[in-house]
Design a protein around this motif. Structure first.
Motif, PDB file in Angstrom:
ATOM      1  N   GLY A 221      -4.597  11.006  -2.196  1.00 35.87           N
ATOM      2  CA  GLY A 221      -4.694   9.263  -3.504  1.00 35.87           C
ATOM      3  C   GLY A 221      -3.568   7.775  -2.158  1.00 35.87           C
ATOM      4  N   ILE A 222      -4.153   6.809  -2.491  1.00 36.24           N
ATOM      5  CA  ILE A 222      -4.072   5.430  -2.320  1.00 36.24           C
ATOM      6  C   ILE A 222      -4.029   4.746  -3.653  1.00 36.24           C
ATOM      7  N   SER A 223      -2.929   3.369  -3.026  1.00 32.63           N
ATOM      8  CA  SER A 223      -2.545   2.347  -4.430  1.00 32.63           C
ATOM      9  C   SER A 223      -2.498   1.279  -3.888  1.00 32.63           C
ATOM     10  N   TYR A 224      -3.077  -0.230  -3.832  1.00 34.19           N
ATOM     11  CA  TYR A 224      -2.032  -0.450  -4.252  1.00 34.19           C
ATOM     12  C   TYR A 224      -1.466  -1.733  -5.190  1.00 34.19           C
ATOM     13  N   GLU A 225      -0.093  -1.895  -5.166  1.00 35.17           N
ATOM     14  CA  GLU A 225       0.336  -2.427  -5.921  1.00 35.17           C
ATOM     15  C   GLU A 225       0.642  -3.790  -5.491  1.00 35.17           C
ATOM     16  N   ALA A 226       0.927  -4.779  -6.242  1.00 34.17           N
ATOM     17  CA  ALA A 226       1.137  -6.323  -5.997  1.00 34.17           C
ATOM     18  C   ALA A 226       2.300  -6.382  -7.369  1.00 34.17           C
ATOM     19  N   CYS A 227       2.845  -7.111  -7.987  1.00 32.21           N
ATOM     20  CA  CYS A 227       4.065  -7.630  -8.148  1.00 32.21           C
ATOM     21  C   CYS A 227       4.068  -7.402  -9.721  1.00 32.21           C
ATOM     22  N   CYS A 228       2.801  -7.632 -10.063  1.00 30.14           N
ATOM     23  CA  CYS A 228       2.736  -7.155 -11.725  1.00 30.14           C
ATOM     24  C   CYS A 228       0.986  -6.468 -11.803  1.00 30.14           C
ATOM     25  N   TRP A 229       0.564  -5.659 -11.152  1.00 32.35           N
ATOM     26  CA  TRP A 229      -0.107  -4.901 -11.240  1.00 32.35           C
ATOM     27  C   TRP A 229      -0.495  -3.373 -10.271  1.00 32.35           C
ATOM     28  N   ALA A 230      -1.372  -2.264 -10.423  1.00 30.30           N
ATOM     29  CA  ALA A 230      -1.002  -1.474  -9.151  1.00 30.30           C
ATOM     30  C   ALA A 230      -2.464  -0.753  -9.362  1.00 30.30           C
ATOM     31  N   LEU A 231      -3.099  -0.399  -8.550  1.00 29.56           N
ATOM     32  CA  LEU A 231      -4.872   0.290  -8.638  1.00 29.56           C
ATOM     33  C   LEU A 231      -4.754   1.143  -7.830  1.00 29.56           C
ATOM     34  N   ASN A 232      -4.794   2.417  -8.617  1.00 31.10           N
ATOM     35  CA  ASN A 232      -4.785   3.679  -7.918  1.00 31.10           C
ATOM     36  C   ASN A 232      -6.288   4.023  -7.787  1.00 31.10           C
ATOM     37  N   LEU A 233      -5.928   4.741  -6.983  1.00 29.57           N
ATOM     38  CA  LEU A 233      -7.565   6.095  -6.909  1.00 29.57           C
ATOM     39  C   LEU A 233      -6.961   7.472  -6.157  1.00 29.57           C
ATOM     40  N   ALA A 234      -7.384   8.391  -6.867  1.00 31.24           N
ATOM     41  CA  ALA A 234      -7.662   9.540  -5.842  1.00 31.24           C
ATOM     42  C   ALA A 234      -8.147  10.725  -6.508  1.00 31.24           C
ATOM     43  N   VAL A 235      -8.567  11.486  -5.130  1.00 28.20           N
ATOM     44  CA  VAL A 235      -9.420  12.926  -5.123  1.00 28.20           C
ATOM     45  C   VAL A 235      -8.759  13.923  -5.092  1.00 28.20           C
ATOM     46  N   GLN A 236      -8.765  15.380  -5.942  1.00 25.41           N
ATOM     47  CA  GLN A 236      -8.426  15.706  -6.204  1.00 25.41           C
ATOM     48  C   GLN A 236      -9.118  17.338  -5.927  1.00 25.41           C
ATOM     49  N   GLN A 237      -9.147  18.488  -5.292  1.00 32.01           N
ATOM     50  CA  GLN A 237      -9.409  19.915  -5.460  1.00 32.01           C
ATOM     51  C   GLN A 237      -8.838  20.645  -5.860  1.00 32.01           C
ATOM     52  N   HIS A 238      -9.425  21.701  -6.242  1.00 35.87           N
ATOM     53  CA  HIS A 238      -8.569  23.152  -7.102  1.00 35.87           C
ATOM     54  C   HIS A 238      -9.591  23.815  -6.541  1.00 35.87           C
TER      55      HIS A 238
ATOM     56  N   TRP B 103       1.004  -1.271  -0.330  1.00 33.13           N
ATOM     57  CA  TRP B 103       0.242  -0.122  -0.020  1.00 33.13           C
ATOM     58  C   TRP B 103       1.006   1.307   0.348  1.00 33.13           C
ATOM     59  N   ARG B 104       0.367   2.498  -0.400  1.00 33.47           N
ATOM     60  CA  ARG B 104       0.923   3.916  -0.541  1.00 33.47           C
ATOM     61  C   ARG B 104       0.041   4.496  -0.554  1.00 33.47           C
ATOM     62  N   VAL B 105       0.096   5.285  -0.137  1.00 32.42           N
ATOM     63  CA  VAL B 105      -0.136   6.510   0.488  1.00 32.42           C
ATOM     64  C   VAL B 105      -0.325   8.340  -0.569  1.00 32.42           C
ATOM     65  N   LEU B 106      -0.910   8.862  -0.965  1.00 28.33           N
ATOM     66  CA  LEU B 106      -0.566   9.866  -1.199  1.00 28.33           C
ATOM     67  C   LEU B 106      -1.575  11.696  -0.578  1.00 28.33           C
ATOM     68  N   GLY B 107      -0.263  12.267  -0.860  1.00 25.50           N
ATOM     69  CA  GLY B 107      -1.482  13.325   0.220  1.00 25.50           C
ATOM     70  C   GLY B 107      -0.582  15.055  -0.042  1.00 25.50           C
ATOM     71  N   ARG B 108      -1.513  15.679  -0.990  1.00 18.57           N
ATOM     72  CA  ARG B 108      -1.541  17.155  -0.647  1.00 18.57           C
ATOM     73  C   ARG B 108      -2.169  18.236  -0.827  1.00 18.57           C
ATOM     74  N   TRP B 109      -1.445  19.686  -0.106  1.00 16.76           N
ATOM     75  CA  TRP B 109      -2.794  20.056   0.770  1.00 16.76           C
ATOM     76  C   TRP B 109      -2.450  21.254   0.856  1.00 16.76           C
ATOM     77  N   SER B 110      -2.997  22.385   0.173  1.00 14.78           N
ATOM     78  CA  SER B 110      -2.532  23.824  -0.327  1.00 14.78           C
ATOM     79  C   SER B 110      -3.421  24.340   1.301  1.00 14.78           C
ATOM     80  N   TYR B 111      -2.834  25.543   2.130  1.00 17.53           N
ATOM     81  CA  TYR B 111      -3.817  26.017   2.559  1.00 17.53           C
ATOM     82  C   TYR B 111      -3.564  28.020   2.838  1.00 17.53           C
TER      83      TYR B 111
END
Length: 657
Positions: free
Chosen positions: A604-621, A583-591
């Motif tokens: 965002g969060i991703s699940y990464e196996a040996c030969c595939w990865a699933l990524n989910l990201a939510v973005q705000q502007h 598992w990997r997580v990503l976050g960026r927050w400008s305030y």
């Protein structure tokens, strides 16, 4: 038993072998294995013809060395070394004992002569579930080839459901194009194109995007053009061309929602167009430039039609006089008929004498700045001239000592510096302001001979700068581990030259500026800069940042920005980090602390196996003009070594797309 056949760099093994000397063929049976430089294959039976290197392999399994790829086929038919056909074939880059995704085709033909592979009746399975069916697929064996790329999917409150299906056109080895139909639920169908070319001395890119009818904006047509090219004619001469255009000022805000880090475009206030010729030689450089802008917000700057710059200097030598010349001829144009326009000539010859020893340096310098205007529509006159002498003396000392800290051998330096500047006052209130502004006051500004950028104002000065820098360097390799600087200007007279709307400055001391930079390890960077007003005893500017980046998979950073004159206080927090084995997580927050609102963010969060990865990201502007926050959500599946349906998680970090 234990049959081994060696042939033209190949090794074949089997339990039984029959060699027909008359036909020069080999039949192998029982646990057949074939080894080449790049491939290992096994099967039940093999028939090989040594005359034309043709053959068949039944019930085959293969592994591609160095590519972590494997598969199987009911039969492999080699017509010749450049033509291979596989029946009921599979392909994966997963571990053989855990095949999470599998590409299966009824027939695959590989034509090395045309660098083409063709697969028919293709099914992509993920976790045993059919994910995609293609009756026909064409792909390159090496390099690039025309064809559809992986689609992207997203959703935002600006576009609704957003789907793009790019088609890559490999026009030539040095020309290509990507044509992308984009379907937006709330706006309609858009066509995005990208054309690139690369020549030995020239390269360029054209992006052309068109939405014929925007359903969300009264069926208005929307257009974006972005063209850039760079050419190098010789070791001396090169050119640059850029042209950017959008049909309306809200284009990026409305239609850029499918782009990671879209705030980079939505914050743009002007689109530049320029054509420039640059020359660089021994001791000289030249620029010929034509420059204009399309304004998206704010007032329109002047266009340069054209601009010519020539700078030259003699070779630097200690204890010898050095001559330098900075010159510029530029014509300023504007579409506003009520502002001054015209030509400006600026010449600045400089004579200096650099003197130095092992622990000191002294550089006296004298310049004479001549600026002439030939104007139209200027209330103060159309022919104006300014001549200003500039005298400076730059001196410094250098001390160092060896020291040990925590068992590390270090070198500490102490570097005091003194800079004297004298520029007599010249009344410049009748001169127009074409491209001039006051420099932001930083540590570097302590040693400039003008507090204004551009040639429309030459600041008067009678001042002394006192500054101090100390460093800690690694004694073994010279790496700078710490640098601290502090400095201040002491004014011996008031500063009378100002920009329109400003008043003269009467303080006896400038703000105190300080900088601190440290890199205690290769992974950690620390930086602090501040500006303190001794008259009000208040901090005017404060910036600091901490960045930890040990490798490509881990990043932590925090930045803080404060400016009292702009009423600005902002923070920027960013993280990309593995939290478990897969598992990997990503976050960026400008305030915005002043207005208590989020500016930009992505989680965002991703699940990464040996030969595939699933990524989910939510973005705000946060869109400042409309005071509205736009939201986007993206889901992507990466099948390593095959394709990515969407975007990888790290592409949402600045500078990573």
């Amino acid at each position: 038993g234990n049959v081994v056949v060696l042939r033209a760099g190949k090794r074949l093994e089997a339990q039984q072998g029959l060699y027909n000397k008359k036909n020069n063929t080999v039949d192998l049976n029982g646990d057949v294995k074939i080894y080449t430089r790049t491939l290992t294959a096994s099967g039940d039976h093999a028939h090989l013809n040594a005359d034309n290197d043709s053959g068949t392999l039944n019930n085959a399994h293969y592994d591609v060395r160095g590519a972590h790829a494997s598969g199987s086929a009911a039969s492999v038919v080699i017509t010749d070394p450049k033509h291979i056909a596989l029946q009921d074939a599979t392909y994966t880059k997963c571990d053989p004992n855990k095949v999470d995704w599998l590409l299966k085709a009824h027939q695959i033909t590989l034509n090395e002569a045309t660098n083409t592979g063709v697969a028919r009746d293709v099914v992509l399975r993920f976790k045993g579930v059919p994910l995609l069916y293609l009756p026909y697929m064409n792909f390159p064996l090496q390099g690039r080839k025309s064809g559809f790329l992986a689609p992207t999917f997203g959703s935002s409150n600006k576009t609704g459901t957003d789907v793009s299906i790019p088609y890559y056109w490999n026009m030539a080895p040095n020309y290509d194009a990507t044509i992308t139909p984009r379907q937006m639920a709330t706006r309609g169908t858009m066509l995005e194109t990208e054309f690139r070319y690369l020549e030995p001395a020239d390269s360029g890119q054209l992006n052309l995007d068109y939405l014929p009818k925007d359903k969300a904006d009264a069926n208005k047509s929307r257009l974006h053009i972005d063209y850039s090219s760079n050419a190098k004619f010789s070791d001396v001469w090169s050119s640059s061309l850029a042209y950017r255009y959008v049909s309306d000022s809200n284009y990026f805000n409305d239609l850029g929602a499918n782009q990671p880090n879209n705030q980079l475009n939505t914050s743009v206030t002007a689109l530049e167009r320029h054509l420039s010729l640059t020359g660089t030689g021994s001791g000289w450089n030249f620029l010929a430039n034509i420059q204009g802008f399309q304004m998206l917000s704010g007032s329109e700057p002047y266009s340069r039609m054209p601009q010519l710059k020539f700078n030259t200097s003699t070779a630097p030598h200690l204890d010898r006089p050095q001559l330098a010349l900075n010159s510029e001829l530029v014509n300023f144009a504007s579409s506003n008929p009520s502002v001054p326009t015209g030509t400006r000539i600026d010449l600045k010859p400089t004579l200096s004498l650099p003197l130095a020893g092992p622990a000191w340096f002294v550089t006296p310098s004298f310049a004479m700045r001549y600026t002439s205007y030939h104007l139209e529509n200027n209330p103060a006159g159309n022919s104006l001239t300014r001549i200003v002498p500039i005298t400076s003396l730059d001196a410094g000392l250098y001390f160092d000592r060896n020291m040990t800290l925590g068992g590390h051998s270090l070198v500490q330096t102490i570097e005091p510096r003194l800079y004297y500047l004298y520029v007599p006052y010249r009344d410049q209130s009748n001169l127009p302001v074409f491209d001039t502004a006051a420099y932001d006051f930083t540590f570097a500004q302590l040693f400039r001979d003008n507090r204004f950028s551009g040639a429309d104002r030459q600041g008067d000065a009678r001042q002394v700068t006192m500054a101090f820098t100390s460093r800690l360097d690694d004694a073994n390799d010279g790496t700078e581990l710490l640098r601290a600087s502090i400095g201040q200007i002491h004014y011996l007279s008031d500063r009378l030259v100002t920009l329109p709307g400003q008043t003269m400055v009467e303080t006896q001391r400038s703000d105190l500026v300080a900088e601190l930079g440290s890199r205690p390890t290769r992974s950690l960077d620390l930086a602090v800069s501040t500006r303190w007003n001794p008259n009000t005893e208040k901090t005017e500017v404060l910036n600091y940042g901490v960045h930890y980046h040990p490798d490509q998979e881990r990043l932590l950073s925090f930045d803080y920005r404060y400016r009292s004159d702009l009423n600005l206080r902002q923070t920027d927090l960013m993280a990309y980090w593995p939290i478990a084995r897969h598992w990997r997580v990503l976050g960026r927050w400008s305030y915005d602390i002043v207005n208590q609102r989020s500016l930009d963010g992505v989680e965002g969060i991703s699940y990464e196996a040996c030969c595939w990865a699933l990524n989910l990201a939510v973005q705000q502007h946060y869109d400042i003009p409309s005071q509205h926050t736009d939201h986007s959500i993206y889901l992507s599946l990466e099948l390593k070594g095959l394709t990515t349906l969407g975007r990888r998680l790290r592409e949402y970090l600045p500078g990573q797309q």
